[in-house]
Design a protein around this motif. Structure first.
Motif, PDB file in Angstrom:
ATOM      1  N   GLY A  69       9.563  10.886  -7.509  1.00  0.00           N
ATOM      2  CA  GLY A  69       8.972   9.941  -6.573  1.00  0.00           C
ATOM      3  C   GLY A  69       8.168  10.631  -5.493  1.00  0.00           C
ATOM      4  N   LEU A  70       7.178   9.914  -4.946  1.00  0.00           N
ATOM      5  CA  LEU A  70       6.346  10.412  -3.860  1.00  0.00           C
ATOM      6  C   LEU A  70       6.384   9.429  -2.704  1.00  0.00           C
ATOM      7  CD1 LEU A  70       4.639  10.785  -6.785  1.00  0.00           C
ATOM      8  CD2 LEU A  70       3.098  12.003  -5.265  1.00  0.00           C
ATOM      9  N   CYS A  71       6.565   9.953  -1.494  1.00  0.00           N
ATOM     10  CA  CYS A  71       6.498   9.132  -0.279  1.00  0.00           C
ATOM     11  C   CYS A  71       6.318  10.087   0.884  1.00  0.00           C
ATOM     12  CB  CYS A  71       7.765   8.299  -0.101  1.00  0.00           C
ATOM     13  SG  CYS A  71       7.879   7.448   1.496  1.00  0.00           S
TER      14      CYS A  71
ATOM     15  N   ASP B 120      15.314  12.118 -10.016  1.00  0.00           N
ATOM     16  CA  ASP B 120      15.562  13.533 -10.291  1.00  0.00           C
ATOM     17  C   ASP B 120      14.862  14.455  -9.305  1.00  0.00           C
ATOM     18  OD1 ASP B 120      17.151  13.067 -12.576  1.00  0.00           O
ATOM     19  OD2 ASP B 120      15.363  12.824 -13.815  1.00  0.00           O
ATOM     20  N   ALA B 121      13.738  13.995  -8.746  1.00  0.00           N
ATOM     21  CA  ALA B 121      12.989  14.847  -7.826  1.00  0.00           C
ATOM     22  C   ALA B 121      12.202  13.994  -6.850  1.00  0.00           C
ATOM     23  CB  ALA B 121      12.046  15.774  -8.587  1.00  0.00           C
ATOM     24  N   TYR B 122      12.136  14.464  -5.617  1.00  0.00           N
ATOM     25  CA  TYR B 122      11.352  13.814  -4.571  1.00  0.00           C
ATOM     26  C   TYR B 122      10.290  14.801  -4.108  1.00  0.00           C
ATOM     27  CZ  TYR B 122      10.268  12.031   0.141  1.00  0.00           C
ATOM     28  OH  TYR B 122       9.635  11.597   1.277  1.00  0.00           O
TER      29      TYR B 122
ATOM     30  N   ARG C 219       5.199   6.125  -6.768  1.00  0.00           N
ATOM     31  CA  ARG C 219       5.184   6.155  -5.308  1.00  0.00           C
ATOM     32  C   ARG C 219       6.142   5.099  -4.781  1.00  0.00           C
ATOM     33  NH1 ARG C 219       0.712   9.243  -2.462  1.00  0.00           N
ATOM     34  NH2 ARG C 219       2.349   8.936  -0.925  1.00  0.00           N
ATOM     35  N   PHE C 220       6.703   5.377  -3.588  1.00  0.00           N
ATOM     36  CA  PHE C 220       7.575   4.394  -2.939  1.00  0.00           C
ATOM     37  C   PHE C 220       7.322   4.424  -1.443  1.00  0.00           C
ATOM     38  CE2 PHE C 220      10.009   8.327  -3.270  1.00  0.00           C
ATOM     39  CZ  PHE C 220      10.621   8.464  -2.040  1.00  0.00           C
ATOM     40  N   THR C 221       7.823   3.427  -0.725  1.00  0.00           N
ATOM     41  CA  THR C 221       7.674   3.370   0.725  1.00  0.00           C
ATOM     42  C   THR C 221       9.044   3.197   1.360  1.00  0.00           C
ATOM     43  OG1 THR C 221       7.523   0.992   1.245  1.00  0.00           O
ATOM     44  CG2 THR C 221       5.579   2.022   0.229  1.00  0.00           C
ATOM     45  N   PRO C 222       9.181   3.457   2.651  1.00  0.00           N
ATOM     46  CA  PRO C 222      10.484   3.285   3.302  1.00  0.00           C
ATOM     47  C   PRO C 222      11.015   1.861   3.215  1.00  0.00           C
ATOM     48  CG  PRO C 222       9.020   4.592   4.688  1.00  0.00           C
ATOM     49  CD  PRO C 222       8.179   4.065   3.566  1.00  0.00           C
TER      50      PRO C 222
ATOM     51  N   ILE D  29       0.865  -1.173   0.000  1.00  0.00           N
ATOM     52  CA  ILE D  29       0.000   0.000   0.000  1.00  0.00           C
ATOM     53  C   ILE D  29       0.901   1.223   0.000  1.00  0.00           C
ATOM     54  CG2 ILE D  29      -1.788   1.292   1.224  1.00  0.00           C
ATOM     55  CD1 ILE D  29      -2.710  -1.322   2.458  1.00  0.00           C
ATOM     56  N   ARG D  30       0.738   2.077  -0.972  1.00  0.00           N
ATOM     57  CA  ARG D  30       1.582   3.267  -1.099  1.00  0.00           C
ATOM     58  C   ARG D  30       0.694   4.512  -1.071  1.00  0.00           C
ATOM     59  NH1 ARG D  30       3.685  -0.526  -5.006  1.00  0.00           N
ATOM     60  NH2 ARG D  30       5.775  -1.263  -4.446  1.00  0.00           N
ATOM     61  N   GLU D  31       0.031   4.734   0.060  1.00  0.00           N
ATOM     62  CA  GLU D  31      -0.895   5.856   0.205  1.00  0.00           C
ATOM     63  C   GLU D  31      -0.640   6.589   1.511  1.00  0.00           C
ATOM     64  OE1 GLU D  31      -3.395   7.108  -1.878  1.00  0.00           O
ATOM     65  OE2 GLU D  31      -2.484   5.781  -3.368  1.00  0.00           O
ATOM     66  N   GLU D  32      -0.009   7.731   1.455  1.00  0.00           N
ATOM     67  CA  GLU D  32       0.172   8.640   2.594  1.00  0.00           C
ATOM     68  C   GLU D  32       0.474   7.913   3.902  1.00  0.00           C
ATOM     69  OE1 GLU D  32      -0.028  12.418   1.598  1.00  0.00           O
ATOM     70  OE2 GLU D  32       0.611  10.875   0.203  1.00  0.00           O
ATOM     71  N   ARG D  33      -0.492   7.913   4.858  1.00  0.00           N
ATOM     72  CA  ARG D  33      -0.210   7.347   6.184  1.00  0.00           C
ATOM     73  C   ARG D  33      -0.052   5.826   6.123  1.00  0.00           C
ATOM     74  NH1 ARG D  33      -5.631   7.304   5.833  1.00  0.00           N
ATOM     75  NH2 ARG D  33      -6.731   5.535   6.770  1.00  0.00           N
ATOM     76  N   CYS D  34      -0.435   5.204   5.018  1.00  0.00           N
ATOM     77  CA  CYS D  34      -0.370   3.743   4.897  1.00  0.00           C
ATOM     78  C   CYS D  34       0.628   3.335   3.820  1.00  0.00           C
ATOM     79  CB  CYS D  34      -1.755   3.176   4.585  1.00  0.00           C
ATOM     80  SG  CYS D  34      -2.931   3.309   5.928  1.00  0.00           S
ATOM     81  N   GLU D  35       1.878   3.603   4.068  1.00  0.00           N
ATOM     82  CA  GLU D  35       2.928   3.197   3.138  1.00  0.00           C
ATOM     83  C   GLU D  35       3.617   1.970   3.718  1.00  0.00           C
ATOM     84  OE1 GLU D  35       3.923   7.431   0.978  1.00  0.00           O
ATOM     85  OE2 GLU D  35       4.820   7.085   2.942  1.00  0.00           O
ATOM     86  N   VAL D  36       2.940   0.822   3.536  1.00  0.00           N
ATOM     87  CA  VAL D  36       3.371  -0.412   4.185  1.00  0.00           C
ATOM     88  C   VAL D  36       3.155  -1.601   3.262  1.00  0.00           C
ATOM     89  CG1 VAL D  36       2.889   0.387   6.544  1.00  0.00           C
ATOM     90  CG2 VAL D  36       1.071  -0.727   5.229  1.00  0.00           C
TER      91      VAL D  36
END
Length: 471
Positions: free
Chosen positions: A107-109, A127-129, A80-83, A17-24
Motif C-alpha cells: 500500500g501507498l499513503c 505485506d508492505a507499506y 493507494r489508501f488514505t487515513p 483523491i489518493r494523491e500525495e498531499r491530497c489524500e482526502v
C-alpha cells in the motif's frame, strides 16, 4: 512479476483523491490515479507484467476487484489508501489474500508515512507499506519480492524497514505515465464535469517551503523541463483529445523561467489546451499572469490560508497579506479564475482572526474559496506542536478537513466547525460575490457551462450535504 495496481472504490459513494498531499474524500472531483500510472510505466521498464483498475474513477465496487484478480491472477497487488478511508481501502489487501494467500500486497499513503509501524499493525493483510518516494520505492519493492527478499528500501514490511531511498534527481528521466491503461479520460474532472477530456499532471513534486501544517513541507523539489511537460501534453492531446489539464504541482510557478518557457512552447505548439495550476501568491506578478493567460491558463489556485498576518506568521507561510491581495487582483485582471483555500484553526486562531479572513474574502472576491479546518497531520510541525513528537496510536481515521479534531487556545473544535459553515454561508449569500462571478462569465462566455455546473454544485453541497466531503 504480474502486478495489479488498484485505485480502491469510492467511500460511501463519495469520490476519493489518493494523491500525495491530497489524500482526502472529495465529493466534486474525480481524478485519475496519476501516481499509479507512473508506477505502472516504471514497473514495465523493469519488465514486469502490469494490469490496472481504477474502481474509484469507474465507480465500481469490490466485486469488480474480485473478478479482476481472478482473471489476471497477479503475483502482487499495489494500491493507494488514505487515513480517513483506511479500513475501506484495506479491503483491497484482504480480498487479494482471501483469493490467494500467496499474493503480495503493498500500500501507498504519503500522509501516514511517519506512522509506518502503526499502519502495519492495523492492517494484518498488508505485506508492505511504501513510505518513501514511490517512484523509487515501488519498483524496488516489486523487485525485492521477485527476488524472494523480505526487506525492501523505502518500505516497511512485517520483517522491518528497508531504509531510506533517494528521490529521483532527474525528474525528466521518468517515463510517461502508462496512460494506455486508461480506456479513456471520460470519468475525470475537477470541481465540476466541464471542459472534458481532463487530466492532472505532475510537472514537479516537492516543496522547499516549510509551512507548519503541510505534509509535503520541506520535501525535495524535483522539476520536469518545459520540453518534457509539452511532450506529455502532446501525447494526451493526440491520444485522448485532451481539452483541460490541471498541473498538480505544489508550486507550479516556483521557477519563473520554466513557467515562461512552458507558456512559449504551448503557444508555439498550438495545442489548444486550457490549464490550471497551484502556486503561492508571492510567486506570480501581473506580467507573468498575463503571459500564462495568453498560453491557455484559465485558473490559479492560491493557498492563502488566512486573512490574518499574525496567523500566517505563526505557521511560517512567509507571505504578506498584500502579496495575496495583489495576486488575486492581478489574476482577475488577466481574466484568470482564482481559487483560494483557507484554513480555520491554525495556531493562535480566534474570532478576530476568523473575521479578518472573512474580510479578506469579501474584499478580494476570489472566484471560489475553500474553507477547511486545521488538521494536525502526522509528520508536520503542527502535529508536533499539538500532540508532541511521540504520540502512540494516533486516530488517523478522524483526520477530515471538514470536521475539526482539535481547537485552539480560544476556539473549540465545534467553534471551528461553526466558523467554517458561517464562512461558506457568508460567501454564498454575498451579492457582490455572485455579481463578480457573473461579470466574469459575461466577459468569458466560454466559462458559462462551468459556471452553471459550479452554481448547481454550490446549492447541492451547501444545502444538502452541509459542506461535508468537500474541500
Amino acid at each position: 512479476m504480474k502486478v495489479l495496481l488498484v485505485n480502491p472504490p469510492r467511500y460511501n459513494g463519495v469520490s476519493v483523491i489518493r494523491e500525495e498531499r491530497c489524500e482526502v474524500t472529495e465529493r466534486y472531483s474525480v481524478l485519475e490515479p496519476y501516481s499509479l500510472l507512473q508506477i505502472a510505466s516504471l514497473l514495465r521498464n523493469d519488465n514486469h507484467n502490469v494490469s490496472f483498475i481504477d474502481l474509484n474513477g469507474l465507480d465500481m465496487g469490490y466485486d469488480t476487484l474480485k473478478d479482476k484478480i481472478e482473471r489476471t491472477k497477479p503475483d502482487a497487488v499495489l494500491f493507494r489508501f488514505t487515513p480517513t478511508t483506511f479500513d475501506h481501502d484495506m479491503k483491497t489487501a484482504s480480498i487479494a489474500k482471501e483469493l490467494n494467500s500467496d499474493i503480495h500486497t503493498g500500500g501507498l499513503c504519503w500522509t501516514l508515512h511517519t506512522l509506518g509501524s502503526q499502519v502495519m499493525n492495523e492492517a494484518p493483510d498488508l505485506d508492505a507499506y511504501i513510505t518513501d518516494e514511490y517512484e523509487v520505492a515501488s519498483p524496488a519493492l516489486i523487485n525485492s519480492w521477485e527476488n524472494g527478499d523480505n526487506i525492501s528500501p523505502g518500505a516497511i514490511t512485517k520483517h522491518g524497514y528497508g531504509g531510506n531511498v533517494e528521490a529521483i534527481k532527474d525528474y525528466d528521466s521518468l517515463p510517461l505515465p502508462a496512460y494506455d491503461l486508461l480506456p479513456n479520460l471520460d470519468p475525470y474532472f475537477v470541481t465540476a464535469p466541464a471542459g472534458q477530456p481532463f487530466s492532472i499532471l505532475y510537472t514537479s513534486k516537492g516543496c522547499p517551503f516549510k509551512c507548519s501544517f503541510c505534509t509535503v513541507a520541506g520535501t525535495p523539489l524535483k522539476m520536469k523541463s518545459s520540453q518534457k511537460i509539452i511532450e506529455e501534453l502532446r501525447y494526451l492531446k493526440e491520444h485522448y483529445s485532451l481539452r483541460t489539464a490541471s498541473f498538480f504541482d505544489e508550486t507550479f510557478t516556483f521557477n519563473r523561467k520554466r513557467t515562461e518557457e512552458v507558456c512559449r512552447l504551448l503557444k508555439e505548439e498550438n495545442l489548444d489546451i486550457k490549464w490550471y495550476c497551484n502556486t503561492r501568491a508571492h510567486l506570480v506578478d501581473k506580467e507573468l499572469l498575463e503571459m500564462m493567460r495568453s498560453a491557455g491558463c484559465r485558473g490559479v489556485s492560491f493557498g492563502i490560508e488566512s486573512g490574518s498576518q499574525r496567523i500566517l506568521d505563526s505557521v511560517g507561510k512567509n507571505i504578506k497579506i498584500d502579496e495575496a491581495k495583489n495576486a488575486i487582483k492581478w489574476a482577475k485582471e488577466a481574466k484568470i479564475k482564482t481559487f483560494c483555500s483557507f484554513i480555520l484553526g491554525l495556531p493562535g486562531e480566534n474570532w478576530e482572526s476568523v473575521s479578518e479572513t472573512m474580510r479578506f474574502v469579501k474584499e478580494t472576491l476570489p472566484t471560489s474559496a475553500q474553507f477547511n479546518v486545521a488538521v494536525p497531520y502526522p509528520g508536520t510541525k503542527l502535529y508536533e506542536d499539538t500532540y508532541g513528537k511521540d504520540v502512540p496510536n494516533t486516530d488517523f481515521r478522524k483526520l477530515y478537513q471538514d470536521s475539526a479534531v482539535t481547537g485552539t487556545a480560544e476556539l473549540t473544535p465545534d467553534d471551528l466547525n461553526n466558523a467554517r459553515e458561517a464562512a461558506y454561508r457568508a460567501l454564498y449569500t454575498s451579492g457582490r460575490w455572485w455579481g463578480s462571478n457573473l461579470k466574469h462569465v459575461i466577459t468569458e462566455p466560454s466559462d458559462l457551462d462551468l459556471a452553471f455546473r459550479y452554481a448547481l454544485k454550490i446549492v447541492n453541497n451547501f444545502v444538502f450535504h452541509k459542506m461535508k466531503d468537500a474541500h
